[in-house]
Structure formats: structure tokens, C-alpha cells
Design a protein around this motif. Structure first.
Motif, PDB file in Angstrom:
ATOM      1  N   HIS A 181      -8.787 -55.308  21.069  1.00 46.71           N
ATOM      2  CA  HIS A 181      -9.315 -56.464  20.353  1.00 46.71           C
ATOM      3  C   HIS A 181      -8.209 -57.078  19.496  1.00 46.71           C
ATOM      4  CE1 HIS A 181     -13.765 -56.208  21.010  1.00 46.71           C
ATOM      5  NE2 HIS A 181     -13.394 -55.028  21.451  1.00 46.71           N
ATOM      6  N   ARG A 182      -8.207 -58.397  19.458  1.00 47.48           N
ATOM      7  CA  ARG A 182      -7.259 -59.143  18.630  1.00 47.48           C
ATOM      8  C   ARG A 182      -7.966 -59.573  17.358  1.00 47.48           C
ATOM      9  NH1 ARG A 182      -2.526 -62.327  19.807  1.00 47.48           N
ATOM     10  NH2 ARG A 182      -2.214 -63.954  18.251  1.00 47.48           N
ATOM     11  N   VAL A 183      -7.461 -59.099  16.205  1.00 44.87           N
ATOM     12  CA  VAL A 183      -8.053 -59.387  14.904  1.00 44.87           C
ATOM     13  C   VAL A 183      -6.962 -59.946  13.993  1.00 44.87           C
ATOM     14  CG1 VAL A 183      -9.301 -58.467  12.923  1.00 44.87           C
ATOM     15  CG2 VAL A 183      -9.712 -57.507  15.199  1.00 44.87           C
ATOM     16  N   ASP A 184      -7.108 -61.218  13.608  1.00 44.25           N
ATOM     17  CA  ASP A 184      -6.141 -61.874  12.713  1.00 44.25           C
ATOM     18  C   ASP A 184      -4.719 -61.778  13.245  1.00 44.25           C
ATOM     19  OD1 ASP A 184      -8.180 -62.573  11.012  1.00 44.25           O
ATOM     20  OD2 ASP A 184      -7.947 -60.806   9.739  1.00 44.25           O
ATOM     21  N   GLY A 185      -4.559 -61.944  14.552  1.00 39.99           N
ATOM     22  CA  GLY A 185      -3.228 -61.952  15.141  1.00 39.99           C
ATOM     23  C   GLY A 185      -2.687 -60.596  15.523  1.00 39.99           C
ATOM     24  N   CYS A 186      -3.396 -59.508  15.204  1.00 39.87           N
ATOM     25  CA  CYS A 186      -2.943 -58.160  15.526  1.00 39.87           C
ATOM     26  C   CYS A 186      -3.881 -57.533  16.557  1.00 39.87           C
ATOM     27  CB  CYS A 186      -2.888 -57.287  14.270  1.00 39.87           C
ATOM     28  SG  CYS A 186      -1.756 -57.889  13.004  1.00 39.87           S
ATOM     29  N   TRP A 187      -3.308 -56.734  17.445  1.00 37.34           N
ATOM     30  CA  TRP A 187      -4.094 -56.086  18.498  1.00 37.34           C
ATOM     31  C   TRP A 187      -4.425 -54.661  18.084  1.00 37.34           C
ATOM     32  CZ3 TRP A 187      -6.382 -58.211  22.631  1.00 37.34           C
ATOM     33  CH2 TRP A 187      -5.945 -59.474  23.049  1.00 37.34           C
ATOM     34  N   PHE A 188      -5.681 -54.272  18.335  1.00 36.78           N
ATOM     35  CA  PHE A 188      -6.163 -52.933  18.006  1.00 36.78           C
ATOM     36  C   PHE A 188      -6.791 -52.316  19.249  1.00 36.78           C
ATOM     37  CE2 PHE A 188      -6.047 -55.116  13.987  1.00 36.78           C
ATOM     38  CZ  PHE A 188      -5.638 -54.160  13.082  1.00 36.78           C
ATOM     39  N   GLU A 189      -6.560 -51.030  19.418  1.00 35.63           N
ATOM     40  CA  GLU A 189      -7.241 -50.270  20.460  1.00 35.63           C
ATOM     41  C   GLU A 189      -8.519 -49.689  19.866  1.00 35.63           C
ATOM     42  OE1 GLU A 189      -5.410 -47.409  23.626  1.00 35.63           O
ATOM     43  OE2 GLU A 189      -6.038 -46.191  21.903  1.00 35.63           O
ATOM     44  N   VAL A 190      -9.655 -50.096  20.384  1.00 43.14           N
ATOM     45  CA  VAL A 190     -10.956 -49.714  19.847  1.00 43.14           C
ATOM     46  C   VAL A 190     -11.609 -48.718  20.790  1.00 43.14           C
ATOM     47  CG1 VAL A 190     -13.235 -50.538  19.154  1.00 43.14           C
ATOM     48  CG2 VAL A 190     -11.213 -51.941  18.707  1.00 43.14           C
ATOM     49  N   THR A 191     -12.035 -47.584  20.230  1.00 40.51           N
ATOM     50  CA  THR A 191     -12.756 -46.574  20.994  1.00 40.51           C
ATOM     51  C   THR A 191     -14.249 -46.754  20.765  1.00 40.51           C
ATOM     52  OG1 THR A 191     -10.914 -45.022  20.736  1.00 40.51           O
ATOM     53  CG2 THR A 191     -13.038 -44.114  21.406  1.00 40.51           C
ATOM     54  N   LEU A 192     -14.978 -46.964  21.843  1.00 45.40           N
ATOM     55  CA  LEU A 192     -16.410 -47.218  21.762  1.00 45.40           C
ATOM     56  C   LEU A 192     -17.195 -45.923  21.903  1.00 45.40           C
ATOM     57  CD1 LEU A 192     -16.631 -50.399  24.029  1.00 45.40           C
ATOM     58  CD2 LEU A 192     -16.339 -50.300  21.553  1.00 45.40           C
ATOM     59  N   ALA A 244     -18.065 -49.535  17.624  1.00 37.72           N
ATOM     60  CA  ALA A 244     -16.663 -49.138  17.494  1.00 37.72           C
ATOM     61  C   ALA A 244     -16.569 -47.922  16.591  1.00 37.72           C
ATOM     62  CB  ALA A 244     -15.837 -50.291  16.941  1.00 37.72           C
ATOM     63  N   ALA A 245     -16.216 -46.772  17.176  1.00 42.31           N
ATOM     64  CA  ALA A 245     -16.120 -45.536  16.408  1.00 42.31           C
ATOM     65  C   ALA A 245     -14.750 -45.351  15.783  1.00 42.31           C
ATOM     66  CB  ALA A 245     -16.449 -44.339  17.294  1.00 42.31           C
ATOM     67  N   ASN A 246     -13.692 -45.762  16.474  1.00 42.76           N
ATOM     68  CA  ASN A 246     -12.321 -45.629  15.966  1.00 42.76           C
ATOM     69  C   ASN A 246     -11.505 -46.831  16.426  1.00 42.76           C
ATOM     70  OD1 ASN A 246     -12.300 -42.746  14.828  1.00 42.76           O
ATOM     71  ND2 ASN A 246     -13.054 -42.415  16.904  1.00 42.76           N
ATOM     72  N   LYS A 247     -10.440 -47.090  15.690  1.00 44.51           N
ATOM     73  CA  LYS A 247      -9.518 -48.150  16.088  1.00 44.51           C
ATOM     74  C   LYS A 247      -8.112 -47.763  15.685  1.00 44.51           C
ATOM     75  CE  LYS A 247      -9.783 -51.121  11.972  1.00 44.51           C
ATOM     76  NZ  LYS A 247     -10.056 -52.481  11.482  1.00 44.51           N
ATOM     77  N   ARG A 248      -7.146 -48.275  16.434  1.00 41.49           N
ATOM     78  CA  ARG A 248      -5.728 -47.984  16.205  1.00 41.49           C
ATOM     79  C   ARG A 248      -4.928 -49.246  16.467  1.00 41.49           C
ATOM     80  NH1 ARG A 248      -1.410 -46.678  19.593  1.00 41.49           N
ATOM     81  NH2 ARG A 248      -2.839 -46.736  21.396  1.00 41.49           N
ATOM     82  N   GLN A 249      -4.069 -49.609  15.519  1.00 40.70           N
ATOM     83  CA  GLN A 249      -3.261 -50.806  15.709  1.00 40.70           C
ATOM     84  C   GLN A 249      -2.176 -50.540  16.743  1.00 40.70           C
ATOM     85  OE1 GLN A 249      -1.782 -52.570  12.127  1.00 40.70           O
ATOM     86  NE2 GLN A 249      -0.737 -54.226  13.186  1.00 40.70           N
ATOM     87  N   LEU A 250      -1.985 -51.499  17.631  1.00 47.58           N
ATOM     88  CA  LEU A 250      -1.030 -51.367  18.716  1.00 47.58           C
ATOM     89  C   LEU A 250       0.295 -52.012  18.353  1.00 47.58           C
ATOM     90  CD1 LEU A 250      -3.464 -52.336  21.600  1.00 47.58           C
ATOM     91  CD2 LEU A 250      -2.694 -50.031  21.030  1.00 47.58           C
ATOM     92  N   GLY A 251       1.360 -51.439  18.879  1.00 47.76           N
ATOM     93  CA  GLY A 251       2.685 -52.000  18.672  1.00 47.76           C
ATOM     94  C   GLY A 251       2.936 -53.193  19.581  1.00 47.76           C
TER      95      GLY A 251
END
Length: 263
Positions: A181-192, A244-251
């Protein structure tokens, strides 16, 4: 307040002053004034480098307390007789709106960060996180802050839109339980994760915290909109049975390796 708050905020190396050179050519030119200090033209001046994050966190922990007591505790921990420590008090207004007034039963604050341009209702102030209630004198959080910032983005658009960047996808499905998911210009890996099944229909549904929506959700209320700036589950995840249980910002490299120009 911790006893060494003044050291945590102030005691950091000052910035600037790294460049030095021969300033005689500039001092002898017509651009230079007739009365110059001994150091003018030779190196840059230094400026303070406070670490204001601890002060902001401490102020957020003092909500629902009388502002007079909060300010007295702040004065007891920071010596205003010191020039360096007294500079910290100039940043209090960056975090707390102390000049709020009441108009027609509503709280009005400064319309801009710098106090210029008159006043506006609290729900329209996207820069005010904390404020002192004009009647009770209690330090309170701005609970309409997310709505105010969403309205500001709607009026003025995001930074990428103002620059004229091409629109990109809101999210990408990686697998059944993973999305980007893209949030405010940053990409996050979301675990459902799926909502637990209801065994007894008479019992209330179990709540789960959605890290992307930042609120409690249930299986029955997943499709509802808890706030005007929040999308529904169907538009956010493409389905209503997960959260969304967890999220991690992607490089940046990781995103470009998979998405390429779509990132």
C-alpha cells in the motif's frame, strides 16, 4: 518530567561553522559595509541544534491536565535564566496552541502555523495538535486533526500532485495475505489477517486493531466508514473479511525491483 530534560533537548553539537576561507577579498569590496565584525567574511555562523522530539512527546503525555500546572512543571525542569535553555520556550507554541478563543460555541485557533491570517475553527486547523481550552484551561488534543489534514489534501492536493507527477496505483496485491500500500508517498508491506468467526450470534463481535486504518474494526463494521477521510474495506483491501495486522515500510530499491516505473 525527567530531571535531565534540559540536557536531552539542548546538549547536541551545534550546526554550521564548518566552512572557512580567506574573506579579505570580500571585506575589501564595495559590497561590504564600513563597520564589520572581526569574523565577518571568514566562516559561517553556527546555530542551535535542539532535539525537540522528547519535548513533544512529553507534552502529548500531559493532555487532560491544567495547562498552568504543565507549564509550571516545565519551568521547574528548564532554567529560563540560561540563554540556551530559554530558547526552548520559543518552541512551545510549535506544539501547543495557547491563544485559542471561543466564538459561537466553537474553539477558534490561529489559521496558520505562524499565527498570521486571522483565526479559523479548530476542525479546520491542520497544524494544531494540542491546544489549551479557552474556558477550562485544560490541555487537550485536537481530535479532528486527521479530518482537517484530509480536507487540506483535498483542497490543495498532495506534494506529488502539485509537482505534476503521474498518478500511481494505491495498492498492489502480492499474495492472498500480503499487499503493498502507498501511504503519503511511502510504500508499506501490509500483512492481512482474517476476522475470527462468530461462534455464538448472541455475543458481540471481537474487535481487531487495523494498523493501516489506525482504529478498531469488527467483521460487521469492516465495510463502514469510521471517519470522513477513511476509505471502506472494499476500496482499501478489495475485500471485507480481512484487516491489516502488521505493516512494514519498504525500501526504494525493493519497490523499484518489483514495481519498476509504477512506483
Amino acid at each position: 518530567m525527567r530531571d535531565d530534560m534540559d540536557k536531552v533537548i539542548v546538549e547536541r553539537p551545534r550546526r554550521g561553522g564548518s566552512w572557512q576561507g580567506d574573506g579579505r577579498a570580500w571585506r575589501n569590496s564595495k559590497e561590504a559595509g564600513s563597520h564589520l565584525g572581526m569574523k565577518r567574511g571568514y566562516h559561517r555562523t553556527k546555530w542551535l541544534n535542539e532535539n525537540l522530539a522528547p519535548l513533544k512527546r512529553w507534552l502529548h503525555k500531559q493532555v487532560h491536565r491544567p495547562w498552568d500546572k504543565v507549564y509550571a512543571e516545565l519551568c521547574s525542569g528548564i532554567d529560563r535564566r540560561s540563554t540556551v535553555q530559554a530558547h526552548i520556550f520559543e518552541h512551545i507554541d510549535d506544539f501547543v496552541e495557547r491563544g485559542a478563543v471561543m466564538r459561537d460555541g466553537q474553539v477558534w485557533v490561529s489559521a496558520s502555523w505562524w499565527g498570521r491570517g486571522g483565526r479559523a475553527p479548530l476542525e479546520e486547523a491542520s497544524h494544531v495538535e494540542l491546544f489549551v481550552h479557552p474556558l477550562t484551561g485544560i490541555l487537550l488534543p485536537n481530535r479532528r486533526l486527521r479530518e482537517a489534514r484530509a480536507a487540506q489534501r483535498t483542497r490543495h492536493g498532495t506534494w506529488a500532485e502539485r509537482r505534476g507527477d503521474k498518478p500511481c496505483a494505491v495498492y498492489h496485491v502480492i499474495d492472498e495475505n500480503t499487499q503493498w500500500h502507498r501511504v503519503d508517498g511511502c510504500w508499506f508491506e501490509v500483512t492481512l489477517a482474517k476476522f475470527p468467526e462468530r461462534v455464538d450470534a448472541a455475543k458481540r463481535e471481537e474487535k481487531r486493531y487495523d494498523v493501516l486504518r489506525r482504529c478498531m474494526v469488527t467483521h460487521g463494521g469492516a465495510g463502514r466508514r469510521p471517519a470522513p477521510d477513511m476509505p471502506t474495506h472494499a476500496s482499501l483491501y478489495g475485500r471485507n473479511d480481512v484487516y491489516a495486522a502488521n505493516k512494514r515500510q519498504l525500501g526504494r530499491r525493493e519497490v523499484r525491483a518489483r514495481l519498476g516505473d509504477d512506483a
